[in-house]
Design a protein around this motif. Structure first.
Motif, PDB file in Angstrom:
ATOM      1  N   UNK A 169      80.419  10.109  52.100  1.00  0.00           N
ATOM      2  CA  UNK A 169      80.925   8.750  51.929  1.00  0.00           C
ATOM      3  C   UNK A 169      81.841   8.271  53.026  1.00  0.00           C
ATOM      4  N   UNK A 170      82.141   9.132  54.006  1.00  0.00           N
ATOM      5  CA  UNK A 170      83.021   8.743  55.106  1.00  0.00           C
ATOM      6  C   UNK A 170      82.293   7.810  56.067  1.00  0.00           C
ATOM      7  N   UNK A 171      83.017   6.867  56.659  1.00  0.00           N
ATOM      8  CA  UNK A 171      82.370   5.956  57.618  1.00  0.00           C
ATOM      9  C   UNK A 171      81.927   6.703  58.862  1.00  0.00           C
ATOM     10  N   UNK A 172      80.809   6.265  59.411  1.00  0.00           N
ATOM     11  CA  UNK A 172      80.273   6.889  60.619  1.00  0.00           C
ATOM     12  C   UNK A 172      80.897   6.256  61.859  1.00  0.00           C
ATOM     13  N   UNK A 173      80.873   7.016  62.945  1.00  0.00           N
ATOM     14  CA  UNK A 173      81.312   6.536  64.257  1.00  0.00           C
ATOM     15  C   UNK A 173      82.772   6.083  64.276  1.00  0.00           C
ATOM     16  N   UNK A 174      83.621   6.685  63.435  1.00  0.00           N
ATOM     17  CA  UNK A 174      85.061   6.414  63.496  1.00  0.00           C
ATOM     18  C   UNK A 174      85.786   7.747  63.567  1.00  0.00           C
ATOM     19  N   UNK A 175      87.059   7.695  63.931  1.00  0.00           N
ATOM     20  CA  UNK A 175      87.853   8.909  64.073  1.00  0.00           C
ATOM     21  C   UNK A 175      89.150   8.767  63.292  1.00  0.00           C
ATOM     22  N   UNK A 176      89.747   9.894  62.976  1.00  0.00           N
ATOM     23  CA  UNK A 176      91.038   9.939  62.294  1.00  0.00           C
ATOM     24  C   UNK A 176      92.019  10.702  63.172  1.00  0.00           C
ATOM     25  N   UNK A 177      93.222  10.148  63.331  1.00  0.00           N
ATOM     26  CA  UNK A 177      94.238  10.776  64.180  1.00  0.00           C
ATOM     27  C   UNK A 177      95.396  11.268  63.323  1.00  0.00           C
ATOM     28  N   UNK A 178      95.752  12.536  63.513  1.00  0.00           N
ATOM     29  CA  UNK A 178      96.894  13.149  62.829  1.00  0.00           C
ATOM     30  C   UNK A 178      98.021  13.347  63.835  1.00  0.00           C
ATOM     31  N   UNK A 179      99.215  12.887  63.471  1.00  0.00           N
ATOM     32  CA  UNK A 179     100.376  13.048  64.355  1.00  0.00           C
ATOM     33  C   UNK A 179     101.340  14.042  63.723  1.00  0.00           C
ATOM     34  N   UNK A 180     101.778  15.041  64.519  1.00  0.00           N
ATOM     35  CA  UNK A 180     102.647  16.105  64.022  1.00  0.00           C
ATOM     36  C   UNK A 180     104.050  16.063  64.617  1.00  0.00           C
ATOM     37  N   UNK A 181     104.225  15.453  65.767  1.00  0.00           N
ATOM     38  CA  UNK A 181     105.501  15.530  66.482  1.00  0.00           C
ATOM     39  C   UNK A 181     106.192  14.177  66.525  1.00  0.00           C
ATOM     40  N   UNK A 182     107.517  14.226  66.792  1.00  0.00           N
ATOM     41  CA  UNK A 182     108.319  13.040  67.037  1.00  0.00           C
ATOM     42  C   UNK A 182     108.900  13.115  68.440  1.00  0.00           C
ATOM     43  N   UNK A 183     109.460  11.994  68.882  1.00  0.00           N
ATOM     44  CA  UNK A 183     109.936  11.921  70.265  1.00  0.00           C
ATOM     45  C   UNK A 183     111.012  12.919  70.615  1.00  0.00           C
ATOM     46  N   UNK A 184     111.939  13.202  69.708  1.00  0.00           N
ATOM     47  CA  UNK A 184     113.062  14.082  70.023  1.00  0.00           C
ATOM     48  C   UNK A 184     112.849  15.529  69.670  1.00  0.00           C
ATOM     49  N   UNK A 189     100.608  10.338  59.799  1.00  0.00           N
ATOM     50  CA  UNK A 189     101.797  11.024  60.315  1.00  0.00           C
ATOM     51  C   UNK A 189     102.196  12.117  59.339  1.00  0.00           C
ATOM     52  N   UNK A 190     101.961  13.357  59.723  1.00  0.00           N
ATOM     53  CA  UNK A 190     102.180  14.489  58.828  1.00  0.00           C
ATOM     54  C   UNK A 190     103.663  14.666  58.524  1.00  0.00           C
ATOM     55  N   UNK A 191     104.528  14.498  59.516  1.00  0.00           N
ATOM     56  CA  UNK A 191     105.962  14.680  59.303  1.00  0.00           C
ATOM     57  C   UNK A 191     106.499  13.682  58.293  1.00  0.00           C
ATOM     58  N   UNK A 192     106.062  12.439  58.398  1.00  0.00           N
ATOM     59  CA  UNK A 192     106.501  11.417  57.443  1.00  0.00           C
ATOM     60  C   UNK A 192     106.033  11.745  56.035  1.00  0.00           C
ATOM     61  N   UNK A 193     104.806  12.243  55.916  1.00  0.00           N
ATOM     62  CA  UNK A 193     104.273  12.630  54.614  1.00  0.00           C
ATOM     63  C   UNK A 193     105.123  13.727  53.971  1.00  0.00           C
ATOM     64  N   UNK A 195     107.741  19.095  62.957  1.00  0.00           N
ATOM     65  CA  UNK A 195     107.267  19.056  61.580  1.00  0.00           C
ATOM     66  C   UNK A 195     108.342  19.549  60.606  1.00  0.00           C
ATOM     67  N   UNK A 196     108.649  20.852  60.605  1.00  0.00           N
ATOM     68  CA  UNK A 196     109.572  21.368  59.591  1.00  0.00           C
ATOM     69  C   UNK A 196     111.021  21.022  59.890  1.00  0.00           C
TER      70      UNK A 196
END
Length: 427
Positions: A41-56, A124-128, A258-259
């Motif tokens: 059921x996922x849409x074709x030809x699209x991507x998902x981006x996961x972010x783990x880090x922050x600027x500092x 954004x994994x850290x925010x989650x 992350x942690x």
């Protein structure tokens, strides 16, 4: 020639526990949902981006961008294999340990996030995770309150009222003195005051503890709502101004990706929560106080015969439990930088009670159960922010659905303290 031991074995064959297919069936249903619903059921030809880090952060972790449909299909196949493994081990009565549900849960959540985030936004994994911890703090304090009270033999339905009273007094005192730490000191007093009423009627007058707990919840809601409407709203700058506890980042640890931001860049209330959980886990099972607590909750008459003052200890422990719940209420106001609002506890006391039961009246078990419920709420919020295809009403229901299924799935396998809710008097 058979020996006496052999004859005993034949006369009394070992009783085999019936196989429970509850978990394999649950795994199978979720795996098929992930494969068919999220994979195909996922849409074709699209991507998902996961972010783990922050600027500092101390070091940077690059964003992970994956094709949505192939990734969800692969995750779905792995989940199906894990479900098949669960069926195989269950049929052969093989224990798999906690790695199987943990692995299955992480991969299932990754599948949902990948499917929902495909073409919609950044995950954004850290925010989650930070949101999960923040939403879990009142639940953890409430669950610890329940553990102390019910291990002592007092059913504490009034956790909801203790959270709300702690939030109210913390906000009022912090606002009046323009000092959030003053509110932090006042909150456990409010929780203990509610607990004192509970102990008065439960221990002195033998009122049904469930009834008095429900009545106290209604009383605290009514009293705080009345004061909010008549006092706080009339002069909010004095009585209900926002005061927030500052974050106290731990050097170096808070910069770990992350942690670090999740665990080590928090205010003092979160660090107190860590200490309370660790202290209770040690004290309940490794100290004289904990031994007495468990004795008066399991067999008060036996405890009395060895010189333990049952009712006195029940009162003291319930007051301590109320103070712990008051700290959880403080997180709703000064811990989060919010002004007090009507019924802002929003049923979290009841969810904390469910976490305590799911955690088998064990501090660490209650901690993980509360984190599960907090993560579910944060997960729901993250899906709403991403703007995926899941209806908003279903997302609002998700934390409570998980609570119901979690308790329904485990409550039959736990045993409450034997003397819980039973008044005690010397014969």
């Amino acid at each position: 020639m058979s020996t006496a031991a052999d004859q005993t074995t034949h006369a009394h064959p070992a009783v085999r526990v019936p196989i429970s297919w509850k978990y394999p069936i649950a795994y199978a249903v979720l795996a098929l949902l992930a494969l068919i619903g999220f994979g195909f059921g996922a849409p074709a030809d699209v991507a998902t981006t996961f972010r783990f880090a922050r600027g500092g952060d101390l070091f940077q972790i690059p964003d992970l961008t994956v094709p949505t449909r192939p990734t969800t299909l692969v995750l779905g196949v792995i989940l199906v294999l894990l479900a098949a493994l669960s069926c195989w081990t269950t049929a052969r009565r093989i224990r798999t340990g906690v790695w199987l549900p943990l692995t299955f849960g992480v991969l299932f959540l990754a599948s949902v996030l990948c499917w929902a985030g495909g073409g919609h936004g950044l995950v954004t994994v850290t925010t989650l995770l930070a949101g999960a911890l923040a939403l879990s703090v009142p639940l953890i304090f409430g669950a610890m309150c329940g553990v102390v009270g019910e291990r002592s033999g007092i059913i504490n339905i009034a956790i909801e009222g203790q959270l709300l009273a702690g939030a109210f007094l913390a906000a009022v005192v912090a606002s009046a003195l323009t000092n959030p730490y003053a509110g932090l000191v006042a909150a456990p007093i409010a929780g203990a005051l509610v607990a004192s009423v509970l102990t008065l009627f439960a221990v002195r007058y033998w009122v049904d503890q469930i009834i008095i707990g429900v009545v106290l919840n209604v009383l605290v809601v009514g009293l705080t709502s009345f004061l909010f409407s008549t006092v706080l709203t009339q002069n909010p700058q004095v009585w209900n101004a926002r005061q927030q506890l500052p974050n106290l980042p731990v050097p170096l640890l808070s910069d770990i990706p992350v942690i670090g931001p999740v665990l080590f860049n928090q205010n003092i209330l979160v660090y107190l929560m860590y200490l309370v959980v660790i202290a209770l886990q040690v004290l309940v099972f490794k100290s004289k106080w904990g031994l007495r607590m468990r004795a008066i909750g399991e067999h008060p008459k036996a405890a009395d015969t060895v010189g333990i003052h049952v009712n006195f200890n029940r009162v003291v422990n319930t007051l301590i439990a109320g103070a712990i719940a008051g700290l959880g209420g403080a997180y709703l106001t000064v811990g989060s930088g919010l002004a007090f609002g009507k019924e802002m506890s929003a049923g979290q006391g009841y969810i904390a009670l469910a976490a305590m039961i799911l955690g088998k009246w064990n501090p660490l078990g209650a901690l993980f159960a509360a984190l599960l419920f907090g993560f579910t709420r944060s997960f729901s919020n993250s899906l709403s922010a991403i703007g995926g295809p899941i209806p908003g009403d279903l997302l609002l229901m998700l934390p409570y659905i998980v609570t119901i299924f979690a308790v329904a799935g485990f409550v039959g396998r736990v045993r409450a303290p034997a003397a819980e809710g039973v008044p005690y008097t010397k014969q």
